[in-house]
Design a protein around this motif. Structure first.
Motif, short mmCIF file in Angstrom:
data_model
loop_
_atom_site.label_atom_id
_atom_site.label_comp_id
_atom_site.label_asym_id
_atom_site.label_seq_id
_atom_site.Cartn_x
_atom_site.Cartn_y
_atom_site.Cartn_z
N VAL A 1 0.87 -1.05 0.13
CA VAL A 1 0.20 -0.07 -0.09
C VAL A 1 1.01 1.35 -0.18
CG1 VAL A 1 -1.75 1.26 1.26
CG2 VAL A 1 -1.75 -1.27 1.18
N SER A 2 0.71 2.23 -0.88
CA SER A 2 1.52 3.38 -1.05
C SER A 2 0.61 4.43 0.02
CB SER A 2 1.64 3.74 -2.30
OG SER A 2 2.28 5.09 -2.61
N LYS A 3 1.43 5.07 0.80
CA LYS A 3 0.76 6.02 1.51
C LYS A 3 0.67 7.25 0.90
CE LYS A 3 2.86 4.40 6.00
NZ LYS A 3 3.68 4.84 7.10
N LYS A 4 1.46 7.34 -0.11
CA LYS A 4 1.47 8.73 -0.80
C LYS A 4 0.26 8.83 -1.72
CE LYS A 4 6.23 9.73 -0.73
NZ LYS A 4 7.86 10.00 -1.63
N LYS A 5 -0.14 7.59 -2.24
CA LYS A 5 -1.18 7.47 -3.35
C LYS A 5 -2.58 7.26 -2.60
CE LYS A 5 1.50 5.75 -7.19
NZ LYS A 5 1.68 4.58 -7.81
N SER A 6 -2.51 6.67 -1.34
CA SER A 6 -3.61 6.35 -0.83
C SER A 6 -4.58 7.66 -0.07
CB SER A 6 -3.51 5.44 0.52
OG SER A 6 -2.91 4.59 -0.13
N PRO A 7 -5.60 7.73 0.01
CA PRO A 7 -6.42 8.91 0.79
C PRO A 7 -6.13 8.71 2.32
CG PRO A 7 -7.93 7.53 -0.57
CD PRO A 7 -6.68 6.78 -0.60
N THR A 8 -5.99 9.91 2.76
CA THR A 8 -5.73 10.13 4.41
C THR A 8 -6.67 9.29 5.12
OG1 THR A 8 -4.91 12.44 4.09
CG2 THR A 8 -5.43 11.61 6.19
N SER A 9 -7.94 9.22 4.70
CA SER A 9 -8.65 8.47 5.51
C SER A 9 -8.62 6.98 5.47
CB SER A 9 -10.47 8.73 4.77
OG SER A 9 -10.21 8.24 3.59
N TYR A 10 -8.27 6.49 4.39
CA TYR A 10 -8.00 5.05 4.20
C TYR A 10 -6.46 4.67 5.09
CZ TYR A 10 -6.51 0.64 2.19
OH TYR A 10 -5.80 -0.78 2.22
N VAL A 11 -5.50 5.47 4.99
CA VAL A 11 -4.12 5.17 5.90
C VAL A 11 -4.62 5.25 7.21
CG1 VAL A 11 -1.99 5.95 6.15
CG2 VAL A 11 -2.89 6.13 3.73
N HIS A 12 -5.10 6.28 7.67
CA HIS A 12 -5.30 6.69 9.08
C HIS A 12 -6.62 5.67 9.79
CE1 HIS A 12 -1.82 9.08 9.02
NE2 HIS A 12 -2.39 9.65 8.13
N LYS A 13 -7.41 5.38 9.16
CA LYS A 13 -8.76 4.76 9.46
C LYS A 13 -9.03 3.27 8.85
CE LYS A 13 -13.98 5.57 9.79
NZ LYS A 13 -14.90 6.77 9.50
N PHE A 14 -9.04 3.32 7.71
CA PHE A 14 -9.60 1.92 7.23
C PHE A 14 -8.39 0.78 7.13
CE2 PHE A 14 -12.79 4.79 5.41
CZ PHE A 14 -14.11 4.03 5.96
N LEU A 15 -7.23 1.20 6.95
CA LEU A 15 -6.17 0.30 6.96
C LEU A 15 -5.82 -0.22 8.24
CD1 LEU A 15 -3.99 -1.16 5.17
CD2 LEU A 15 -2.48 0.65 5.52
N PRO A 16 -5.76 0.39 9.15
CA PRO A 16 -5.66 0.15 10.56
C PRO A 16 -6.81 -0.82 10.93
CG PRO A 16 -5.29 2.34 10.73
CD PRO A 16 -5.80 2.03 9.33
#
Length: 365
Positions: A97-112
């Motif tokens: 998963v690329s943090k730069k390409k991913s929406p902030t909501s995905y990185v900080h909410k849905f991925l965890p």
């Protein structure tokens, strides 16, 4: 005037000075090549050492014992690659998963949330999660490989799934979903694409990106996070009403079963208003093809039962008591893979717990 002209002509002293300057310049010229050659040799040695260091440089995955291979699939901000685990001596899948390409909501909410969910699940019909590795720019999720395609592809290849096979798969899905709910996890994005198949054609539920973890000992509060895919979403989500997530999973299972047997989705999602009317009215069974006409009455009755608005929708225990389920699904078992197709689930120890690591040292990735 003569004196003025004489002053402009070179003197003997000037000739001496000129000769001296020429000798100095000549000496400089003779020493420059030696300095240049020495500098070039030093640069070459440095470049060689740097190249050797780069060759010996270990990647994040290699440092953890994984050798990356071919690409299995790509998405908007993630890539899934095949890899070999030197520790477990088997193939694994790595979701990058690329943090730069991913929406902030995905990185900080849905991925965890996804990691929290999959790390507590160990079931033969759920993709086995092994480890997550986080670096500055990426998150790596190491999971079991299911290289038999997915249910959607199987439907497209065969136009539909015969009832006995659909029953086996539906039984495996129900068993896995029931296991999730009892462990305090709701999927919220069940669909044919998220039902992978291993080499022995066993179901492997994947993609817990919209999953939610709850305390199974307590009644689950209604959710207002409207997620999932429109064609598989229940009426309450489509209408924007707070819903019961486990019941939403049951609805999605009904859509999956309908799609397998009839070879098409039960509801048209091209127009939102039309879609709401259709899901509130219940399924209409197609009769265009012979295989659609021969679908059993018991199957149709079960689908009508499942695809109902709340609170009339049955729970998993009620579905287990259904006539069609008892006939086609109750004996659903996981077929073991061949030795060559040994899965991660089969080689992991029962007491081995999935790991979550942060590798900030690998900041260049």
């Amino acid at each position: 005037m003569a004196s003025d002209v004489a002053s402009l002509e070179p003197s003997a002293d000037d000739d001496v000075k000129k000769n001296a300057d020429e000798q100095i310049d000549k000496a400089k010229d003779e020493t420059v090549p030696e300095q240049t050659e020495a500098t070039t040799a030093d640069d070459a040695a440095k470049n060689a050492a740097q190249s050797e260091a780069e060759e010996k440089k270990v990647s994040v995955m290699e440092a953890h014992g994984y050798l990356l291979g071919t690409i299995l699939g790509t998405g908007s901000y993630a890539t899934v690659k095949m890899a070999f685990s030197s520790r477990h001596k088997c193939k694994v899948a790595v979701k990058i998963v690329s943090k730069k390409k991913s929406p902030t909501s995905y990185v900080h909410k849905f991925l965890p949330r996804e990691i929290d969910a999959v790390r507590i699940l160990r079931h033969p019909n759920i993709i086995c999660f092994l480890q997550s590795i986080e670096t500055t720019n990426r998150v790596y999720l190491i999971m079991e490989v299911a290289d038999g395609g997915d249910v959607l592809k199987a439907i497209r290849d065969s136009k539909h799934i015969e009832e006995p096979d659909a029953g086996r798969w539906f039984g495996q899905v129900l068993g896995a979903v029931d296991y999730c709910h009892k462990r305090g996890v709701v999927h919220r994005d069940l669909k044919c694409e998220n039902l992978l198949l291993d080499r022995a054609k066993n179901i492997k539920i994947t993609d817990f990106g919209f999953a939610r973890v709850f305390d199974p000992k307590e009644a689950m509060e209604p959710s207002s996070t409207f997620c999932g895919s429109y064609p598989y979403a229940p009426p309450e989500i489509l209408r924007g009403i707070a819903y019961h997530p486990p019941s939403a999973d049951v609805w999605s299972m009904g859509v999956i079963l309908f799609t397998m047997v009839f070879g098409r989705l039960p509801f048209d999602d091209h127009n939102h208003r039309t879609l709401i009317k259709q899901v509130m009215a219940g399924p209409v069974f197609p009769a265009r093809h012979a295989y659609q006409l021969k679908a059993s009455t018991e199957l149709r009755d079960l689908l009508v039962k499942i695809l109902k608005p709340m609170p009339a929708r049955p729970g998993l225990d009620s579905i287990r008591q259904d006539t069609w389920f008892a006939k086609h699904c109750a004996g659903s078992v996981v077929v073991k893979q061949s030795k060559d197709g040994t899965s991660l689930m089969e080689v992991l120890k029962e007491d081995e717990s999935p790991a979550v690591e942060s590798e900030d040292a690998f900041s260049e990735f």
